[in-house]
Design a protein around this motif. Structure first.
Motif, PDB file in Angstrom:
ATOM      1  N   LYS A  84       0.797  -1.216   0.000  1.00 43.90           N
ATOM      2  CA  LYS A  84       0.000   0.000   0.000  1.00 43.90           C
ATOM      3  C   LYS A  84       0.840   1.283   0.000  1.00 43.90           C
ATOM      4  O   LYS A  84       0.295   2.369   0.065  1.00 43.90           O
ATOM      5  N   ASP A  85       2.149   1.170  -0.064  1.00 44.69           N
ATOM      6  CA  ASP A  85       2.975   2.374  -0.064  1.00 44.69           C
ATOM      7  C   ASP A  85       3.833   2.397  -1.331  1.00 44.69           C
ATOM      8  O   ASP A  85       3.735   1.514  -2.174  1.00 44.69           O
ATOM      9  N   ASP A  86       4.684   3.413  -1.450  1.00 42.44           N
ATOM     10  CA  ASP A  86       5.476   3.551  -2.668  1.00 42.44           C
ATOM     11  C   ASP A  86       6.940   3.160  -2.474  1.00 42.44           C
ATOM     12  O   ASP A  86       7.792   3.515  -3.287  1.00 42.44           O
ATOM     13  N   ARG A  87       7.235   2.429  -1.408  1.00 40.10           N
ATOM     14  CA  ARG A  87       8.608   1.952  -1.223  1.00 40.10           C
ATOM     15  C   ARG A  87       8.962   0.974  -2.339  1.00 40.10           C
ATOM     16  O   ARG A  87       8.089   0.361  -2.942  1.00 40.10           O
TER      17      ARG A  87
END
Length: 130
Positions: A84-87
Protein backbone atom coordinates in the motif's frame (compact mmCIF):
# COMPACT_ATOMS: atom_id res chain seq x y z
CA UNK A 1 18.80 26.65 -6.48
CA UNK A 2 21.44 25.53 -8.94
CA UNK A 3 20.53 24.30 -12.38
CA UNK A 4 24.02 23.08 -13.27
CA UNK A 5 24.38 19.41 -14.04
CA UNK A 6 27.30 17.56 -12.60
CA UNK A 7 29.11 15.06 -14.75
CA UNK A 8 29.85 11.77 -13.08
CA UNK A 9 32.42 9.36 -14.39
CA UNK A 10 31.43 5.72 -14.03
CA UNK A 11 34.51 3.60 -13.55
CA UNK A 12 32.80 0.26 -13.11
CA UNK A 13 29.31 -1.10 -13.62
CA UNK A 14 28.19 -4.58 -12.61
CA UNK A 15 24.97 -5.36 -14.40
CA UNK A 16 22.09 -7.62 -13.49
CA UNK A 17 22.90 -9.79 -16.52
CA UNK A 18 26.46 -10.22 -15.23
CA UNK A 19 25.14 -11.17 -11.78
CA UNK A 20 22.94 -13.83 -13.41
CA UNK A 21 25.82 -15.04 -15.58
CA UNK A 22 28.13 -15.20 -12.53
CA UNK A 23 25.52 -17.09 -10.50
CA UNK A 24 24.89 -14.41 -7.87
CA UNK A 25 21.30 -14.20 -9.11
CA UNK A 26 19.13 -17.07 -10.36
CA UNK A 27 16.82 -16.00 -13.18
CA UNK A 28 13.36 -17.61 -12.95
CA UNK A 29 11.42 -16.09 -15.86
CA UNK A 30 9.07 -18.94 -16.76
CA UNK A 31 7.75 -19.72 -13.29
CA UNK A 32 7.64 -16.01 -12.42
CA UNK A 33 5.38 -15.38 -15.42
CA UNK A 34 3.25 -18.36 -14.42
CA UNK A 35 2.90 -16.84 -10.93
CA UNK A 36 1.65 -13.58 -12.48
CA UNK A 37 4.77 -11.40 -12.62
CA UNK A 38 5.08 -9.26 -15.74
CA UNK A 39 8.61 -7.98 -15.13
CA UNK A 40 11.87 -9.98 -15.10
CA UNK A 41 12.40 -11.68 -11.75
CA UNK A 42 15.42 -13.35 -10.16
CA UNK A 43 16.25 -14.69 -6.70
CA UNK A 44 19.58 -14.25 -4.99
CA UNK A 45 21.93 -17.20 -4.71
CA UNK A 46 21.44 -17.18 -0.91
CA UNK A 47 17.66 -17.46 -1.28
CA UNK A 48 18.14 -20.27 -3.79
CA UNK A 49 20.49 -22.21 -1.50
CA UNK A 50 18.89 -21.44 1.88
CA UNK A 51 15.18 -21.48 0.98
CA UNK A 52 14.46 -22.90 -2.48
CA UNK A 53 16.81 -25.90 -2.48
CA UNK A 54 15.73 -28.54 0.03
CA UNK A 55 18.31 -30.55 1.93
CA UNK A 56 18.77 -34.09 0.55
CA UNK A 57 16.75 -35.67 3.37
CA UNK A 58 13.94 -33.13 2.78
CA UNK A 59 13.93 -33.94 -0.94
CA UNK A 60 13.45 -37.58 -0.03
CA UNK A 61 10.32 -36.52 1.88
CA UNK A 62 8.76 -34.86 -1.16
CA UNK A 63 10.24 -31.34 -1.00
CA UNK A 64 11.46 -30.02 -4.37
CA UNK A 65 13.08 -26.89 -5.77
CA UNK A 66 10.14 -26.41 -8.11
CA UNK A 67 7.60 -26.61 -5.28
CA UNK A 68 9.54 -24.35 -2.96
CA UNK A 69 10.21 -21.82 -5.71
CA UNK A 70 6.50 -21.74 -6.49
CA UNK A 71 5.72 -21.08 -2.81
CA UNK A 72 8.25 -18.23 -2.70
CA UNK A 73 6.95 -16.66 -5.91
CA UNK A 74 3.31 -17.00 -4.92
CA UNK A 75 3.87 -15.41 -1.50
CA UNK A 76 5.88 -12.61 -3.15
CA UNK A 77 3.04 -12.01 -5.61
CA UNK A 78 0.49 -11.80 -2.79
CA UNK A 79 2.72 -9.37 -0.88
CA UNK A 80 3.19 -7.20 -3.97
CA UNK A 81 -0.55 -7.04 -4.57
CA UNK A 82 -1.22 -6.09 -0.93
CA UNK A 83 1.49 -3.39 -0.85
CA UNK A 84 0.00 0.00 0.00
CA UNK A 85 2.98 2.37 -0.06
CA UNK A 86 5.48 3.55 -2.67
CA UNK A 87 8.61 1.95 -1.22
CA UNK A 88 10.69 -0.05 -3.68
CA UNK A 89 10.54 -3.25 -1.62
CA UNK A 90 8.09 -5.32 0.38
CA UNK A 91 8.74 -7.90 3.08
CA UNK A 92 6.91 -11.21 3.11
CA UNK A 93 7.18 -14.63 4.70
CA UNK A 94 7.11 -18.16 3.39
CA UNK A 95 6.87 -21.40 5.35
CA UNK A 96 9.18 -24.25 4.39
CA UNK A 97 9.49 -27.73 5.83
CA UNK A 98 12.83 -28.10 7.60
CA UNK A 99 13.68 -31.29 9.53
CA UNK A 100 9.99 -32.23 9.63
CA UNK A 101 9.10 -28.87 11.20
CA UNK A 102 7.60 -25.81 9.60
CA UNK A 103 10.02 -22.91 9.46
CA UNK A 104 8.89 -19.34 8.73
CA UNK A 105 11.40 -17.48 6.55
CA UNK A 106 11.33 -13.72 5.94
CA UNK A 107 12.14 -12.52 2.44
CA UNK A 108 12.13 -9.23 0.54
CA UNK A 109 10.86 -8.47 -2.96
CA UNK A 110 12.81 -5.54 -4.38
CA UNK A 111 12.11 -3.40 -7.42
CA UNK A 112 14.85 -1.82 -9.51
CA UNK A 113 15.27 -0.48 -13.02
CA UNK A 114 18.22 -2.58 -14.13
CA UNK A 115 16.69 -4.83 -16.76
CA UNK A 116 18.56 -5.08 -20.06
CA UNK A 117 15.73 -3.13 -21.69
CA UNK A 118 16.04 -0.39 -19.07
CA UNK A 119 12.70 -1.20 -17.53
CA UNK A 120 11.70 -2.50 -14.12
CA UNK A 121 12.85 -5.83 -12.74
CA UNK A 122 12.33 -7.67 -9.47
CA UNK A 123 14.63 -9.53 -7.11
CA UNK A 124 13.69 -11.77 -4.21
CA UNK A 125 16.32 -11.67 -1.48
CA UNK A 126 16.88 -12.17 2.22
CA UNK A 127 16.06 -9.05 4.29
CA UNK A 128 19.75 -8.27 4.89
CA UNK A 129 20.62 -8.33 1.18
CA UNK A 130 20.55 -5.41 -1.26
Amino acid sequence: MSTQKEEVEITSLYTRDQAIEDGFLVDVPDMAREAGFKWPLAVTRRVWEEVVTPAPHEAQRGQSEKGRLWDVLWRARLAAKAKKDDRDSVLFQVIVLCDQKQKKVSLKLGLSFESPQGGPCLTIMLPDED
